[in-house]
Design a protein around this motif. Sequence first.
Motif, PDB file in Angstrom:
ATOM      1  N   ASN B  18      47.886  37.149  29.250  1.00 42.02           N
ATOM      2  CA  ASN B  18      47.975  36.532  29.555  1.00 42.02           C
ATOM      3  C   ASN B  18      48.221  36.934  30.947  1.00 42.02           C
ATOM      4  O   ASN B  18      50.138  36.258  30.900  1.00 42.02           O
ATOM      5  CB  ASN B  18      47.773  35.068  29.587  1.00 42.02           C
ATOM      6  CG  ASN B  18      46.254  34.464  28.156  1.00 42.02           C
ATOM      7  OD1 ASN B  18      45.765  35.720  27.510  1.00 42.02           O
ATOM      8  ND2 ASN B  18      46.405  33.644  28.000  1.00 42.02           N
ATOM      9  N   VAL B  19      48.121  36.622  32.441  1.00 44.60           N
ATOM     10  CA  VAL B  19      49.098  36.965  33.491  1.00 44.60           C
ATOM     11  C   VAL B  19      48.308  35.819  34.792  1.00 44.60           C
ATOM     12  O   VAL B  19      47.156  35.854  34.693  1.00 44.60           O
ATOM     13  CB  VAL B  19      48.822  38.203  33.842  1.00 44.60           C
ATOM     14  CG1 VAL B  19      50.053  38.562  32.922  1.00 44.60           C
ATOM     15  CG2 VAL B  19      48.121  39.195  34.599  1.00 44.60           C
ATOM     16  N   THR B  79      43.089  36.417  31.388  1.00 41.34           N
ATOM     17  CA  THR B  79      42.989  36.484  30.305  1.00 41.34           C
ATOM     18  C   THR B  79      43.420  37.145  29.130  1.00 41.34           C
ATOM     19  O   THR B  79      42.896  38.271  29.690  1.00 41.34           O
ATOM     20  CB  THR B  79      42.250  34.995  29.353  1.00 41.34           C
ATOM     21  OG1 THR B  79      41.178  35.499  29.195  1.00 41.34           O
ATOM     22  CG2 THR B  79      42.634  33.615  30.309  1.00 41.34           C
ATOM     23  N   SER B  80      43.837  37.510  28.070  1.00 38.73           N
ATOM     24  CA  SER B  80      43.493  38.791  27.489  1.00 38.73           C
ATOM     25  C   SER B  80      41.869  39.116  26.475  1.00 38.73           C
ATOM     26  O   SER B  80      41.750  40.345  26.760  1.00 38.73           O
ATOM     27  CB  SER B  80      44.005  38.233  26.110  1.00 38.73           C
ATOM     28  OG  SER B  80      44.112  37.978  25.128  1.00 38.73           O
ATOM     29  N   ALA B  81      41.496  37.931  26.814  1.00 37.76           N
ATOM     30  CA  ALA B  81      39.540  38.564  26.698  1.00 37.76           C
ATOM     31  C   ALA B  81      39.257  38.730  27.955  1.00 37.76           C
ATOM     32  O   ALA B  81      38.343  39.388  27.895  1.00 37.76           O
ATOM     33  CB  ALA B  81      39.009  37.639  26.632  1.00 37.76           C
ATOM     34  N   GLN B  82      39.595  39.434  29.002  1.00 33.74           N
ATOM     35  CA  GLN B  82      39.375  40.500  30.847  1.00 33.74           C
ATOM     36  C   GLN B  82      39.866  42.004  29.707  1.00 33.74           C
ATOM     37  O   GLN B  82      40.334  41.932  29.996  1.00 33.74           O
ATOM     38  CB  GLN B  82      39.798  39.721  31.622  1.00 33.74           C
ATOM     39  CG  GLN B  82      39.505  40.840  32.934  1.00 33.74           C
ATOM     40  CD  GLN B  82      37.960  40.964  33.235  1.00 33.74           C
ATOM     41  OE1 GLN B  82      37.924  42.288  32.840  1.00 33.74           O
ATOM     42  NE2 GLN B  82      37.625  40.520  33.027  1.00 33.74           N
ATOM     43  N   LYS B  83      38.870  42.536  29.286  1.00 32.82           N
ATOM     44  CA  LYS B  83      39.437  43.584  28.390  1.00 32.82           C
ATOM     45  C   LYS B  83      39.276  44.833  30.096  1.00 32.82           C
ATOM     46  O   LYS B  83      39.975  45.965  29.942  1.00 32.82           O
ATOM     47  CB  LYS B  83      37.997  44.082  27.893  1.00 32.82           C
ATOM     48  CG  LYS B  83      37.568  43.146  26.878  1.00 32.82           C
ATOM     49  CD  LYS B  83      38.859  42.914  25.969  1.00 32.82           C
ATOM     50  CE  LYS B  83      38.834  42.221  25.124  1.00 32.82           C
ATOM     51  NZ  LYS B  83      40.354  41.644  23.910  1.00 32.82           N
ATOM     52  N   ASN B  84      38.953  44.910  31.089  1.00 35.68           N
ATOM     53  CA  ASN B  84      39.433  45.490  32.162  1.00 35.68           C
ATOM     54  C   ASN B  84      39.527  45.038  33.250  1.00 35.68           C
ATOM     55  O   ASN B  84      38.655  44.927  34.498  1.00 35.68           O
ATOM     56  CB  ASN B  84      37.213  46.108  32.506  1.00 35.68           C
ATOM     57  CG  ASN B  84      37.885  47.516  33.272  1.00 35.68           C
ATOM     58  OD1 ASN B  84      38.511  47.568  34.092  1.00 35.68           O
ATOM     59  ND2 ASN B  84      36.983  47.657  33.833  1.00 35.68           N
ATOM     60  N   PRO B  85      40.834  44.420  33.348  1.00 32.92           N
ATOM     61  CA  PRO B  85      41.173  43.916  34.109  1.00 32.92           C
ATOM     62  C   PRO B  85      42.417  44.660  35.932  1.00 32.92           C
ATOM     63  O   PRO B  85      42.642  43.687  36.559  1.00 32.92           O
ATOM     64  CB  PRO B  85      42.444  42.964  33.818  1.00 32.92           C
ATOM     65  CG  PRO B  85      43.015  43.795  33.015  1.00 32.92           C
ATOM     66  CD  PRO B  85      41.570  44.646  32.535  1.00 32.92           C
ATOM     67  N   THR B  86      42.526  45.880  35.748  1.00 30.08           N
ATOM     68  CA  THR B  86      42.245  46.384  36.860  1.00 30.08           C
ATOM     69  C   THR B  86      41.521  46.217  38.256  1.00 30.08           C
ATOM     70  O   THR B  86      40.545  46.356  37.863  1.00 30.08           O
ATOM     71  CB  THR B  86      42.594  47.941  36.683  1.00 30.08           C
ATOM     72  OG1 THR B  86      43.669  48.615  35.019  1.00 30.08           O
ATOM     73  CG2 THR B  86      43.193  49.151  37.643  1.00 30.08           C
ATOM     74  N   ALA B  87      42.484  45.624  38.866  1.00 27.54           N
ATOM     75  CA  ALA B  87      41.594  45.438  40.162  1.00 27.54           C
ATOM     76  C   ALA B  87      42.261  44.894  41.104  1.00 27.54           C
ATOM     77  O   ALA B  87      43.476  45.047  40.599  1.00 27.54           O
ATOM     78  CB  ALA B  87      40.399  44.803  40.551  1.00 27.54           C
ATOM     79  N   PHE B  88      41.879  44.745  42.249  1.00 23.27           N
ATOM     80  CA  PHE B  88      42.386  43.726  43.652  1.00 23.27           C
ATOM     81  C   PHE B  88      42.655  42.364  43.636  1.00 23.27           C
ATOM     82  O   PHE B  88      40.873  42.354  43.762  1.00 23.27           O
ATOM     83  CB  PHE B  88      42.286  44.897  44.670  1.00 23.27           C
ATOM     84  CG  PHE B  88      43.252  44.277  45.934  1.00 23.27           C
ATOM     85  CD1 PHE B  88      42.272  44.128  47.753  1.00 23.27           C
ATOM     86  CD2 PHE B  88      44.792  44.132  45.877  1.00 23.27           C
ATOM     87  CE1 PHE B  88      43.726  44.164  48.659  1.00 23.27           C
ATOM     88  CE2 PHE B  88      44.985  44.104  47.052  1.00 23.27           C
ATOM     89  CZ  PHE B  88      44.443  43.578  47.884  1.00 23.27           C
ATOM     90  N   TYR B  89      42.911  42.235  43.647  1.00 25.72           N
ATOM     91  CA  TYR B  89      42.169  40.421  44.169  1.00 25.72           C
ATOM     92  C   TYR B  89      42.605  39.729  44.659  1.00 25.72           C
ATOM     93  O   TYR B  89      44.118  39.766  45.541  1.00 25.72           O
ATOM     94  CB  TYR B  89      43.212  39.749  42.400  1.00 25.72           C
ATOM     95  CG  TYR B  89      42.297  39.957  40.769  1.00 25.72           C
ATOM     96  CD1 TYR B  89      43.006  40.825  40.159  1.00 25.72           C
ATOM     97  CD2 TYR B  89      41.385  39.595  40.067  1.00 25.72           C
ATOM     98  CE1 TYR B  89      42.472  41.838  39.058  1.00 25.72           C
ATOM     99  CE2 TYR B  89      40.728  39.531  39.454  1.00 25.72           C
ATOM    100  CZ  TYR B  89      41.624  41.340  38.140  1.00 25.72           C
ATOM    101  OH  TYR B  89      40.450  41.739  37.186  1.00 25.72           O
TER     102      TYR B  89
END
Lengths: 110, 116
Positions: B18-19, B79-89
């Motif tokens: 998690n981050v 969270t680790s449940a987000q399988k495709n987190p690579t993005a600009f937030y």
Amino acid sequence: SQQGEEDPQALSIQEGENATMNCSYKTSINNLQWYRQNSGRGLVHLILIRSNEREKHSGRLRVTLDTSKKSSSLLITASRAADTASYFCAYGGWDDKIIFGKGTRLHILP
Amino acid sequence: DGGITQSPKYLFRKEGQNVTLSCEQNLNHDAMYWYRQDPGQGLRLIYYSQIVNDFQKGDIAEGYSVSREKKESFPLTVTSAQKNPTAFYLCASSPGGGMFPNQPQHFGDGTRLSIL
């Protein structure tokens, strides 16, 4: 999806020319806004037009709104190199959520 | 100067980790937002909050969580449940609706999240 659509997706023009971008949306709106995003940065608010307005000006920007066609246009006159950016329309109803379109990438050629 | 500060600018996540992305504003705005931006997709709303201790899911909330314990702060946890987190937030704030909803939003300069 309620996401709006900008047209064109990308636009390259010579410095000094005018740039026109269009936005279509799908719902009834309270207002429509335009934002600019420089590469790798956050969005910056440019102009807001309310649903009962048809045209609005701010410096070199002119925005029109046609609620019967659910469309808006952004005109940038006398373009400059610093206008190179992505431009997004965003619109909302009567809550605090706004929906962003996919953007138009504008490139001003020297 | 008033504004919105996002940190860190770049973040790397390991599998199963998690981050948390930070967002702080000193504009005295009631409403705060988190968006995800993927190339060619525009901005998609993850969560938003109109008042302290209250928040609502946006269009793509799965795999994310937020808290709003202070008016100035609206952290986002991927969270680790987000399988495709690579993005600009991107984090944003606005004064809040009341009689005048959909007011212009002020944005931070984003956090770019990548997978290691």
